[in-house]
Design a protein around this motif. Sequence first.
Motif: not given
Length: 180
Positions: A128-137, A164-167
Amino acid sequence: MSSRPHHRRLDDELAAAAAAYQASAVIPHCPQCSNSCCRLDPLVLELEWKQVRTFWQIDEARAAFDRRLAAGNGPQEIRAGNGLYYAHGKPCPAFDEACGSCRVYGQPIKPAGCSDFPVYEDGGSVVADLRCEAVGLEALKDWIAKAVGPGFRVSSSADENFPFMVTLTVKKSKPPKTRG
Ligand code: SF4
Ligand code: SF4
């Protein structure tokens, strides 16, 4: 006996779960996104020649375009490398700023990287690339956990250099210890 089919099935489940999360949580948010990835800042778009030719409406042959690019007379936002092209720093020509949407959405010409961003399956994990504001981890972790079922545990780790790159890794839960 190989466990490969099981891996394959889990990979497929994760890919389907990532795509479903995008469809449910990300894509509906895109038209009102405050920092669209399609502006290509800070994101870099990887393109094949046919995409460059179509998006930038280039009439000349590829060799002539490459020469122009190398001489510094091509679009300043494009760099060439490894037989591909990389666009960065200016909005993608296929981006419709007024509507906040992609003009080639759902078409084969759309670069693969656009469909993967910001959540995709990679080698049995979900990235997941958390630079996208729509992603909630946390919401994404719950989503993946629901998709794979209670026999699995989902954990996450951020990249050391690019936090910001989360696996998200999915592992079989250990069965509870029994007494006796
Ligand atoms: S950054 Fe995320 S929400 Fe914004 S346009 Fe891109 S995918 Fe959509
Ligand atoms: S092709 Fe579409 S989704 Fe990809 S960067 Fe351009 S406008 Fe955005």
